[in-house]
Scaffold this motif. Structure first.
Motif, PDB file in Angstrom:
ATOM      1  N   CYS A   5      -5.896  -9.297  -8.364  1.00  0.00           N
ATOM      2  CA  CYS A   5      -6.319  -8.181  -7.521  1.00  0.00           C
ATOM      3  C   CYS A   5      -7.779  -8.420  -7.149  1.00  0.00           C
ATOM      4  CB  CYS A   5      -6.179  -6.859  -8.252  1.00  0.00           C
ATOM      5  SG  CYS A   5      -4.491  -6.453  -8.757  1.00  0.00           S
ATOM      6  N   VAL A   6      -8.060  -8.585  -5.870  1.00  0.00           N
ATOM      7  CA  VAL A   6      -9.425  -8.874  -5.402  1.00  0.00           C
ATOM      8  C   VAL A   6     -10.003  -7.611  -4.785  1.00  0.00           C
ATOM      9  CG1 VAL A   6     -10.841 -10.335  -3.903  1.00  0.00           C
ATOM     10  CG2 VAL A   6      -8.759 -11.267  -4.953  1.00  0.00           C
ATOM     11  N   LEU A 124      -3.520  -9.795  -4.280  1.00  0.00           N
ATOM     12  CA  LEU A 124      -3.713  -8.597  -3.476  1.00  0.00           C
ATOM     13  C   LEU A 124      -5.199  -8.425  -3.178  1.00  0.00           C
ATOM     14  CD1 LEU A 124      -1.367  -7.745  -5.876  1.00  0.00           C
ATOM     15  CD2 LEU A 124      -1.157  -5.864  -4.248  1.00  0.00           C
ATOM     16  N   PHE A 125      -5.517  -8.121  -1.928  1.00  0.00           N
ATOM     17  CA  PHE A 125      -6.900  -7.907  -1.489  1.00  0.00           C
ATOM     18  C   PHE A 125      -7.062  -6.457  -1.036  1.00  0.00           C
ATOM     19  CE2 PHE A 125      -6.340 -12.443  -1.057  1.00  0.00           C
ATOM     20  CZ  PHE A 125      -7.588 -12.985  -1.351  1.00  0.00           C
ATOM     21  N   ARG A 129     -12.459  -4.342   5.387  1.00  0.00           N
ATOM     22  CA  ARG A 129     -13.761  -4.430   6.034  1.00  0.00           C
ATOM     23  C   ARG A 129     -14.808  -5.157   5.193  1.00  0.00           C
ATOM     24  NH1 ARG A 129     -15.155   0.393   8.253  1.00  0.00           N
ATOM     25  NH2 ARG A 129     -17.364  -0.130   8.268  1.00  0.00           N
ATOM     26  N   TYR A 130     -14.489  -5.548   3.969  1.00  0.00           N
ATOM     27  CA  TYR A 130     -15.458  -6.224   3.115  1.00  0.00           C
ATOM     28  C   TYR A 130     -15.252  -7.734   3.125  1.00  0.00           C
ATOM     29  CZ  TYR A 130     -16.722  -1.603   1.555  1.00  0.00           C
ATOM     30  OH  TYR A 130     -17.157  -0.298   1.535  1.00  0.00           O
ATOM     31  N   ALA A 131     -16.365  -8.465   2.929  1.00  0.00           N
ATOM     32  CA  ALA A 131     -16.335  -9.931   3.005  1.00  0.00           C
ATOM     33  C   ALA A 131     -15.399 -10.533   1.968  1.00  0.00           C
ATOM     34  CB  ALA A 131     -17.750 -10.485   2.834  1.00  0.00           C
ATOM     35  N   SER A 132     -15.269  -9.873   0.828  1.00  0.00           N
ATOM     36  CA  SER A 132     -14.388 -10.401  -0.227  1.00  0.00           C
ATOM     37  C   SER A 132     -12.940 -10.482   0.246  1.00  0.00           C
ATOM     38  CB  SER A 132     -14.487  -9.532  -1.480  1.00  0.00           C
ATOM     39  OG  SER A 132     -14.396  -8.157  -1.155  1.00  0.00           O
TER      40      SER A 132
END
Length: 351
Positions: A5-6, A124-125, A129-132
């Protein structure tokens, strides 16, 4: 299954919709799967300052691996590129630069995904909207594993980026919180959407009011105690109200504090509370205080805030003049145009 999970921030004391959803899902998946959360050392989504040590810890049966943020957000540069990129004529190259400036800039996290992404059955991301997420999806070796995006999308300018449209074509699946979110993402994806499901956020059974341990009626504020959340205003008005009435209804603050809390016999700050006590407080409270203040202003660090504020005279429709806080964006405006109506949503719809 082996699942990663990112998410850009992670922790029990971190208040945030995407972050809280990720933690809830990861802890439940860990009951039957091997789950690792890949995140940064940051706790603050404005500065991206490293506050947690890098390395591996555990959280409720979930393995948590943290990576250092290489640089804090430069508010002036971020503000300037934001104004430029929200212009409808901005190109994809500038949009991608916006994702970099939005952060977090965590090269170790991206390197880990490149080198070890194939070791997971599914990644899973959270939060498109975030760079990660934006750069993380591409960091996973192609066709090595299933990449699932949990966009937590809303109708804001970022979802209209050409770069965002391209991002939405890359995952092998989506998880949405509402049907409206699914429709929104599908409308901004230039290709048929990958398989998806709608899971919501879930509700737990209400706790026992007796566990709240607060006698009698009380007002409850639940969440981060922070000037950005309007808590200064809440405390000021509560103190004023207490002076004018013989009623003694305590104000209970449940959440970590990012500001001084005045000494007052009827103000009770509990700090961080676990899920069971949170639910009990909600069940027992007479009134739940919901604040909706503009975020991004720090009274103790105004020069580092996304907004500055000035107490100005405001003329109402009936001609009366009242004092009101007026907020100004604390960065170069670039080519931004004046919104004559003052209604930003109306301005967006007209473009």
């Amino acid at each position: 299954m082996k699942i990663a999970c990112v998410v850009h921030r992670f922790g029990a004391a971190i208040a945030g919709g995407s972050e809280g959803h990720c933690r809830a899902v990861a802890r439940r998946l860990a009951a039957t799967h091997d789950v690792t959360v890949l995140t940064t050392c940051a706790a603050d989504h404005v500065s991206w300052r490293n506050e947690f040590p890098p390395g591996e810890t555990t959280d409720g049966g979930v393995r948590v691996r943290r990576f250092a943020v290489a640089r804090q957000r430069a508010l002036d540069r971020y503000g300037e590129i934001t104004e430029r990129v929200f212009d409808a004529s901005a190109g994809e190259e500038l949009e991608e630069a916006w994702f970099r400036e939005n952060g977090p800039d965590a090269p170790g996290l991206l390197d880990f995904l490149r080198q070890h992404g194939a070791e997971f059955d599914c990644i899973l991301f959270w939060a498109f909207r975030y760079a990660s997420s934006y750069f993380g999806v591409d960091a996973v070796p192609a066709d090595a594993t299933r990449v699932v995006l949990v966009p937590t999308a809303e109708n804001d300018p970022v979802i209209r980026f050409a770069a965002t449209a391209r991002l939405f074509t890359r995952p092998s699946g989506f998880v949405f919180l509402t049907p409206e979110e699914a429709s929104l993402v599908a409308a901004h994806c230039p290709a048929p959407l990958a398989p998806s499901c709608i899971i919501g956020t879930g509700l737990e059974p209400a706790g026992s009011p007796g566990r709240a341990e607060i006698p009698g009626p009380f007002l409850l504020y639940l969440g981060r105690v922070d000037p950005n959340k309007g808590c200064e205003t809440l405390l000021r008005h509560y103190a004023r109200w207490s002076e004018r009435t013989d009623l003694r209804v305590p104000l209970v603050l449940a959440g970590p504090a990012n500001m001084p809390i005045p000494a007052h016999p009827s103000i009770k700050h509990l700090g961080y509370v676990d899920d069971a006590r949170r639910d009990a407080l909600l069940a027992a409270a007479s009134v739940l205080v919901v604040l909706d203040e503009i975020e991004g202003y720090r009274p103790n660090e105004p020069e580092r805030s996304l907004y500055t504020r000035v107490l100005a005279d405001v003329t109402l429709e009936d001609g009366r003049v009242e004092k009101a806080w007026t907020y100004f964006y604390n960065a170069p405006l670039g080519r931004a145009q004046r919104i004559e109506s003052g209604d930003y949503l109306e301005h967006l719809n007209a473009r």
